[in-house]
Design an enzyme around this catalytic site. Structure first.
Site, PDB file in Angstrom:
ATOM      1  N   SER A 101       0.856  -1.189   0.000  1.00 16.32           N
ATOM      2  CA  SER A 101       0.000   0.000   0.000  1.00 16.32           C
ATOM      3  C   SER A 101       0.888   1.234   0.000  1.00 16.32           C
ATOM      4  CB  SER A 101      -0.870  -0.015   1.262  1.00 16.32           C
ATOM      5  OG  SER A 101      -1.293   1.287   1.595  1.00 16.32           O
ATOM      6  N   TYR A 134      -3.510  -0.626  10.227  1.00 14.66           N
ATOM      7  CA  TYR A 134      -3.422  -0.904   8.794  1.00 14.66           C
ATOM      8  C   TYR A 134      -2.013  -0.613   8.288  1.00 14.66           C
ATOM      9  CZ  TYR A 134      -4.410  -0.769   3.759  1.00 14.66           C
ATOM     10  OH  TYR A 134      -4.393  -0.997   2.406  1.00 14.66           O
TER      11      TYR A 134
HETATM   12  P1  NDP Z   1     -12.315  -4.789  -0.481  1.00 12.71           P
HETATM   13  O1  NDP Z   1     -12.763  -4.303   0.847  1.00 12.71           O
HETATM   14  O2  NDP Z   1     -13.084  -4.436  -1.703  1.00 12.71           O
HETATM   15  O3  NDP Z   1     -12.179  -6.386  -0.438  1.00 12.71           O
HETATM   16  C1  NDP Z   1     -11.558  -6.989   0.653  1.00 12.71           C
HETATM   17  C2  NDP Z   1     -11.543  -8.485   0.459  1.00 12.71           C
HETATM   18  O4  NDP Z   1     -10.900  -9.077   1.592  1.00 12.71           O
HETATM   19  C3  NDP Z   1     -12.935  -9.091   0.365  1.00 12.71           C
HETATM   20  O5  NDP Z   1     -12.922 -10.138  -0.576  1.00 12.71           O
HETATM   21  C4  NDP Z   1     -13.161  -9.625   1.766  1.00 12.71           C
HETATM   22  O6  NDP Z   1     -13.990 -10.771   1.816  1.00 12.71           O
HETATM   23  C5  NDP Z   1     -11.756 -10.039   2.164  1.00 12.71           C
HETATM   24  N1  NDP Z   1     -11.638 -10.064   3.619  1.00 12.71           N
HETATM   25  C6  NDP Z   1     -11.691  -9.018   4.475  1.00 12.71           C
HETATM   26  N2  NDP Z   1     -11.626  -9.446   5.740  1.00 12.71           N
HETATM   27  C7  NDP Z   1     -11.534 -10.809   5.698  1.00 12.71           C
HETATM   28  C8  NDP Z   1     -11.474 -11.839   6.682  1.00 12.71           C
HETATM   29  N3  NDP Z   1     -11.525 -11.576   7.994  1.00 12.71           N
HETATM   30  N4  NDP Z   1     -11.380 -13.125   6.268  1.00 12.71           N
HETATM   31  C9  NDP Z   1     -11.373 -13.418   4.966  1.00 12.71           C
HETATM   32  N5  NDP Z   1     -11.449 -12.497   3.986  1.00 12.71           N
HETATM   33  C10 NDP Z   1     -11.540 -11.207   4.350  1.00 12.71           C
HETATM   34  O7  NDP Z   1     -10.785  -4.312  -0.578  1.00 12.71           O
HETATM   35  P2  NDP Z   1      -9.866  -3.891  -1.835  1.00 12.71           P
HETATM   36  O8  NDP Z   1     -10.200  -4.707  -3.010  1.00 12.71           O
HETATM   37  O9  NDP Z   1      -9.851  -2.427  -1.914  1.00 12.71           O
HETATM   38  O10 NDP Z   1      -8.428  -4.320  -1.271  1.00 12.71           O
HETATM   39  C11 NDP Z   1      -7.692  -5.426  -1.749  1.00 12.71           C
HETATM   40  C12 NDP Z   1      -6.254  -5.270  -1.259  1.00 12.71           C
HETATM   41  O11 NDP Z   1      -5.679  -4.090  -1.836  1.00 12.71           O
HETATM   42  C13 NDP Z   1      -6.125  -5.114   0.251  1.00 12.71           C
HETATM   43  O12 NDP Z   1      -4.976  -5.816   0.682  1.00 12.71           O
HETATM   44  C14 NDP Z   1      -5.923  -3.622   0.430  1.00 12.71           C
HETATM   45  O13 NDP Z   1      -5.219  -3.324   1.617  1.00 12.71           O
HETATM   46  C15 NDP Z   1      -5.117  -3.285  -0.809  1.00 12.71           C
HETATM   47  N6  NDP Z   1      -5.156  -1.876  -1.200  1.00 12.71           N
HETATM   48  C16 NDP Z   1      -6.307  -1.321  -1.709  1.00 12.71           C
HETATM   49  C17 NDP Z   1      -6.311  -0.004  -2.125  1.00 12.71           C
HETATM   50  C18 NDP Z   1      -7.540   0.644  -2.701  1.00 12.71           C
HETATM   51  O14 NDP Z   1      -7.498   1.836  -3.045  1.00 12.71           O
HETATM   52  N7  NDP Z   1      -8.637  -0.044  -2.865  1.00 12.71           N
HETATM   53  C19 NDP Z   1      -5.114   0.851  -2.012  1.00 12.71           C
HETATM   54  C20 NDP Z   1      -3.958   0.172  -1.461  1.00 12.71           C
HETATM   55  C21 NDP Z   1      -4.000  -1.149  -1.088  1.00 12.71           C
HETATM   56  P3  NDP Z   1     -15.622 -10.661   2.009  1.00 12.71           P
HETATM   57  O15 NDP Z   1     -16.141  -9.828   0.876  1.00 12.71           O
HETATM   58  O16 NDP Z   1     -16.075 -12.065   1.885  1.00 12.71           O
HETATM   59  O17 NDP Z   1     -15.862 -10.044   3.334  1.00 12.71           O
END
Ligand code: NDP
Length: 247
Positions: free
Chosen positions: A154, A167
């Site tokens: 990130s 985070y």
């Molecule tokens: P979303 O919130 O859209 O998706 C998160 C995903 O992680 C979902 O599939 C969710 O599953 C899963 N998840 C969350 N908690 C759990 C848990 N306890 N157990 C199992 N699965 C879990 O996030 P993004 O797509 O935005 O993020 C994806 C990655 O990219 C992350 O690592 C984030 O830190 C990173 N990132 C994102 C940025 C952005 O601008 N979007 C910027 C920088 C980094 P479910 O739907 O089933 O709950």
């Protein structure tokens, strides 16, 4: 440049790739794109209904039939990881790619006021889970001719800032794990370990982090998958221990 990578239709053909957090956001978009390039994707997430939606999208577009392995990283114990790996072993006998994409944002607050239980939850999902899953999957990865492990970084790693709490620390820790693992595995020339920073992307997590921003300027998850496909496929051979920007 990984960002403008144009994979061939079969770039990921027959690769078994486990994607955590494939039910939504970036993980979902990468799963669909990987399957469109021939990958046999294993969809992990919490919400089975959402995972089934991704499954249906992939099957409807003619991609290889995915597998679904739900697991809540907040609650799962070591034996549940073992079951997940046993299921992978039974179905495929190996693993070619592991994308650690699932994360939670956790609480943003000054350290003095950061809730301890919330801090621990974020560290558990964002750091401990990738550690346990990597540890559990290494025997399967070692059976692949070209295994890849990809962590998710990130902007808070290159640009640390106040109040980002657990985070920020979790992303530094997961990048630390990536660097360490890349060196530990350097004598296994086939094993590639890297991380990817997606940059700002229009997802639920982004909305939670920046509720007031103008969303119209953010890319959709589907628009940033090129660098993911590059790092998960054979064309990134030789890239090791790096953090690659998807944008
Ligand atoms: P979303 O919130 O859209 O998706 C998160 C995903 O992680 C979902 O599939 C969710 O599953 C899963 N998840 C969350 N908690 C759990 C848990 N306890 N157990 C199992 N699965 C879990 O996030 P993004 O797509 O935005 O993020 C994806 C990655 O990219 C992350 O690592 C984030 O830190 C990173 N990132 C994102 C940025 C952005 O601008 N979007 C910027 C920088 C980094 P479910 O739907 O089933 O709950």
């Amino acid at each position: 440049d990984p960002r403008s990578y144009r994979p061939s239709k079969d770039a990921l053909k027959d690769r078994v790739i486990l994607i955590t957090g494939a039910s939504d956001g970036i993980g979902k978009a990468v799963a669909i794109a990987a399957a469109a390039h021939g990958a046999q994707v294993v969809l992990h997430g919490r919400n089975v209904r959402k995972l089934e939606g991704v499954y249906d999208t992939i099957v409807a577009s003619g991609g290889p039939r995915p597998s679904i392995l739900p697991l809540d990283f907040e609650k799962a114990g070591p034996e549940e990881y073992e079951k997940l790996v046993a299921a992978l072993d039974q179905e495929f006998g190996r693993l070619d790619g592991l994308l650690h994409n699932a994360s939670m944002l956790g609480e943003r607050a000054p350290i003095e006021h950061h809730d301890v239980a919330k801090w621990m939850r974020t560290m558990h999902v964002n750091v401990n889970a990738p550690f346990i899953l990597t540890r559990s999957c290494l025997p399967l990865l070692k059976r692949s001719p070209d295994p890849v492990i990809l962590f998710t970084s990130s902007g808070v790693v290159s640009n640390p800032r106040a109040f980002w709490g657990s985070y920020l620390v979790s992303k530094w820790a997961s990048d630390g794990l990536m660097h360490m693992l890349a060196q530990e595995l350097e004598n296994q020339p086939a094993m590639r370990v890297n991380s990817i920073n997606p940059g700002g992307v229009k997802t639920n997590m982004r909305l939670q982090a920046y509720p007031a921003e103008d969303r119209s300027k953010l890319p959709e998850p589907e628009a940033i998958t090129a660098a993911y496909l590059f790092l998960l496929g054979p064309d990134s051979r030789g890239v090791q221990g790096q953090t690659i920007n998807a944008q």
